[in-house]
Design a protein around this motif. Structure first.
Motif, PDB file in Angstrom:
ATOM      1  N   THR A  84       0.803  -1.225   0.000  1.00  0.00           N
ATOM      2  CA  THR A  84       0.000   0.000   0.000  1.00  0.00           C
ATOM      3  C   THR A  84       0.837   1.277   0.000  1.00  0.00           C
ATOM      4  N   SER A 123      -6.183  -2.033  -8.633  1.00  0.00           N
ATOM      5  CA  SER A 123      -7.060  -1.039  -8.015  1.00  0.00           C
ATOM      6  C   SER A 123      -7.438  -1.516  -6.598  1.00  0.00           C
ATOM      7  N   VAL A 124      -7.980  -0.594  -5.820  1.00  0.00           N
ATOM      8  CA  VAL A 124      -8.452  -0.954  -4.474  1.00  0.00           C
ATOM      9  C   VAL A 124      -9.513  -2.051  -4.584  1.00  0.00           C
ATOM     10  N   ARG A 151      -4.082   7.223   6.385  1.00  0.00           N
ATOM     11  CA  ARG A 151      -4.081   8.225   5.307  1.00  0.00           C
ATOM     12  C   ARG A 151      -3.934   7.554   3.951  1.00  0.00           C
ATOM     13  N   VAL A 153      -3.955   5.832   0.378  1.00  0.00           N
ATOM     14  CA  VAL A 153      -4.538   4.604  -0.171  1.00  0.00           C
ATOM     15  C   VAL A 153      -4.782   3.568   0.938  1.00  0.00           C
ATOM     16  N   THR A 154      -4.016   3.688   2.034  1.00  0.00           N
ATOM     17  CA  THR A 154      -4.224   2.776   3.169  1.00  0.00           C
ATOM     18  C   THR A 154      -5.633   2.970   3.725  1.00  0.00           C
ATOM     19  N   ARG A 155      -5.991   4.243   3.845  1.00  0.00           N
ATOM     20  CA  ARG A 155      -7.344   4.557   4.335  1.00  0.00           C
ATOM     21  C   ARG A 155      -8.398   4.038   3.349  1.00  0.00           C
ATOM     22  N   ASP A 156      -8.133   4.239   2.027  1.00  0.00           N
ATOM     23  CA  ASP A 156      -9.110   3.790   1.025  1.00  0.00           C
ATOM     24  C   ASP A 156      -9.305   2.279   1.106  1.00  0.00           C
ATOM     25  N   LEU A 157      -8.188   1.566   1.244  1.00  0.00           N
ATOM     26  CA  LEU A 157      -8.268   0.105   1.285  1.00  0.00           C
ATOM     27  C   LEU A 157      -9.036  -0.355   2.527  1.00  0.00           C
ATOM     28  N   GLY A 159     -11.115   1.318   4.431  1.00  0.00           N
ATOM     29  CA  GLY A 159     -12.525   1.727   4.343  1.00  0.00           C
ATOM     30  C   GLY A 159     -13.303   0.756   3.452  1.00  0.00           C
ATOM     31  N   ALA A 160     -12.715   0.392   2.300  1.00  0.00           N
ATOM     32  CA  ALA A 160     -13.405  -0.509   1.361  1.00  0.00           C
ATOM     33  C   ALA A 160     -13.550  -1.910   1.962  1.00  0.00           C
ATOM     34  N   ARG A 163     -16.357  -1.924   4.492  1.00  0.00           N
ATOM     35  CA  ARG A 163     -17.672  -1.947   3.804  1.00  0.00           C
ATOM     36  C   ARG A 163     -17.950  -3.317   3.206  1.00  0.00           C
TER      37      ARG A 163
END
Ligand SMILES: NC(=O)C1=CN([C@@H]2O[C@H](COP(=O)(O)OP(=O)(O)OC[C@H]3O[C@@H](n4cnc5c(N)ncnc54)[C@H](O)[C@@H]3O)[C@@H](O)[C@H]2O)[C@@H](O)CC1
Ligand SMILES: [K+]
Length: 546
Positions: A84, A123-124, A151, A153-157, A159-160, A163
């Motif tokens: 990441t 992609s994530v 913060r 992409v770590t946060r994006d991963l 979070g995804a 979910r």
């Protein structure tokens, strides 16, 4: 007892070992791989052919995860790493690839020698798909070096992933956090952003404070602590701004003599006399529950003070109670009494007057031959608003988050209930500074803050969040304080230890009252004698052999 430390203390303990070349990461990775293999086996019945994904960040936490991934790959597990960040732990990554681990990267610029990142860039959404197919996922994004919310992409991963797990009804991988669930406040237990909740956290060298502290504690799952050879001393941190965080176990209750059977020469004053000022006509049940909690914890005698009708209700339920004043060794003040002075009715006014008077004596503000020496007091519910400005540590306040916010606002702090829920340790410590009292903050995890010490107890089932349970706790704690009355006034940290003990006994009694099902407060009180007998039976013999 479980003892947890802040990151600075852990790093200080690691430093000399690292300088002497001790293989700390190898030890950590070896143990981690063993635990993951065990979890995989229990999930899918075998290790070879199972699927593990390691999600990794830039630091040594990634190193632990990648070396463990390498071991698993060599044991025949299909292991995939999701990278990441621009850089990762180089030796760990090399060992991982050498063992046949596959990898994908969320960062286009990351590359391995001879393997351009673009061939591995994903992609994530693709990374999430891979994780969700796995049997186990290792969270090796961040460890001790984490600061603030996740913060980039770590946060994006993360979070995804959170979910995706919430959406997936059937299958989602078991989550093993490496050292800590990434993104928690390692030292204060805060949860500043998205965090992947772990089923198991494998922590190295020492339990980290954030794993025991709310609200992060509930994201850690089962915590397994691995000895990698650090030597840590509570003496180095206790009394400082960040004391070690302790959690008492049933064994400690016996070994530290917080609970003990009465001696052959015991009488009611050696066992402790509890005075209860609780309940009004509006809330008579609180008086019954507080008195029951104290009697059923094994106190020598309970004196109850209140209105005539409430006294009748107390005596109907507990004929052992003595409806008269006299010598008392610890007070239980406030359950079932309105929190808003000035009181609107005479009965409440009378109870509030008794509480003010009792607190003035108990804290030593007034000395009187009639009431006698300073004695410990539990200050709950309606008594919180009557707390003197300055208290000694033998006054233990027992608010929940809303009551703590109210108490702090009355002392000039700008704080609401959600602030206390987000940072319970910070606000419990602030309340201790402002009042001088020992603070027991009730919640899913109960925090106790005393002079230079912090306890975190998570013993009760969620079913315990029921009306009246707190009144029983007040009785249990008053009973323990009465049994240790003079020591609790002399030793500043003892009331905190007794408060943690009360929370533990209360939680165990709730489990015993109805394992896995609904519990009423009176059930908890009724389960206390059996719970205490069990604790004494289970641990009396190991105390003798120590
Ligand atoms: N020191 C040692 O030898 C040992 C360390 N161990 C492992 O090493 C870990 C500590 O390693 P590090 O000090 O490298 O720290 P981390 O692995 O936690 O990485 C910290 C780095 O992550 C980035 N970062 C920090 N906060 C971030 C955020 N909110 N969002 C995104 N990126 C962020 C920064 O670049 C920071 O330098 C421990 O938790 C443990 O897992 C173990 O191997 C035991 C021995
Ligand atoms: K981690």
């Amino acid at each position: 007892m479980i003892v947890a430390y802040d990151s600075r203390t852990v790093r200080t303990a690691e430093a000399p070992l690292l300088a002497s070349g001790a293989p700390l990461m190898e030890r950590a990775a070896f143990a981690l791989a063993g635990i993951v293999a065990r979890e995989v086996r229990s999930q899918v019945g075998r290790v070879p052919g199972s699927r593990v994904v390691v999600v990794v960040g830039p630091g040594n936490n990634a190193g632990d995860a990648l070396f463990a991934g390498a071991r698993l790959a060599r044991a025949g597990v299909q292991v995939t790493a999701v990278l990441t960040s621009e850089r990762t732990h180089e030796e760990g990554f090399a060992a991982f690839r050498a063992a046949g681990g596959r990898w994908m990267s969320l960062v286009a610029s990351l590359s391995a020698p001879d393997e351009p990142a673009r061939e591995h860039g994903v992609s994530v959404a693709t990374a999430v798909g891979t994780v969700m197919e796995a049997d186990v996922v290792l969270d090796g994004l961040l460890g001790l070096g984490s600061s603030g919310a996740l913060r980039g992409v770590t946060r994006d991963l993360v979070g995804a992933l959170v979910r995706a797990r919430a959406r997936s009804e059937h299958r989602s991988p078991l989550v093993v956090a490496v050292d800590v669930p990434s993104g928690i406040g390692v030292d204060d237990g805060s949860v500043p952003g998205a965090v992947l909740p772990a089923d198991v956290t494998v922590t190295f060298g020492a339990v980290k404070a954030g794993l025991l502290l709310p609200p992060a504690a509930r994201l850690a799952g089962r915590v397994e602590s691995i000895d990698i050879g650090l030597s840590l001393h509570t003496a180095d941190v206790d009394g400082q701004d960040r004391p070690a965080v302790r959690r008492l176990t049933a064994q400690d209750l016996v070994h530290q003599r917080l609970l003990a059977p009465p001696g052959a020469d015991a009488h009611k004053y050696t066992r402790g006399v509890v005075g209860v000022v609780a309940g009004t006509e509006q809330f008579p049940g609180a008086a019954v529950l507080t008195v029951s909690g104290a009697i059923r914890t094994g106190t020598g005698m309970v004196r109850y003070l209140g209105a005539r009708d409430v006294t009748a209700a107390v005596l109907a339920a507990r004929p052992e109670a003595v409806p008269a004043g006299g010598r008392v060794q610890a007070w239980a003040l406030g359950p079932g009494i309105s929190t808003a002075p000035p009181a609107t009715d005479d009965a409440t006014r009378a109870q509030q007057g008794r509480i003010r008077h009792t607190l003035a004596h108990a804290t030593g503000e007034l000395s009187s031959d009639v009431v006698g020496d300073k004695v410990p007091a539990v200050v709950d519910a309606g008594a919180l608003a009557l707390l003197p400005r300055a208290c000694p540590p033998w006054v233990v306040i027992t608010p929940h988050a809303g009551e703590l916010a109210q108490l702090l606002r009355a002392r000039g702090e700008d704080v609401e209930r959600p602030d206390v829920e987000a940072e319970p340790l910070r606000w419990a410590q602030r309340a201790r500074e402002l009042t001088g009292a020992t603070v027991l903050l009730k919640g899913e995890v109960t925090l106790v803050v005393g002079p230079g010490c912090v306890y975190s107890q998570a013993d009760g089932p969620a079913w315990l969040a029921t009306a009246g349970a707190g009144d029983v706790l007040t009785g249990v704690l008053a009973s323990l304080l009465a049994a240790h009355s003079s020591a609790a006034v002399k030793e500043p940290a003892l009331p905190a230890r007794l408060a943690a003990a009360a929370s533990l006994i209360h939680g165990l009694a709730a489990h015993r009252a109805n394992p896995g099902g609904p519990i009423s407060a009176l059930d908890v009180a009724d389960a206390l004698p059996g719970t205490i007998a069990q604790i004494l039976r289970d641990h009396a013999s190991d105390r003798r052999t120590r």
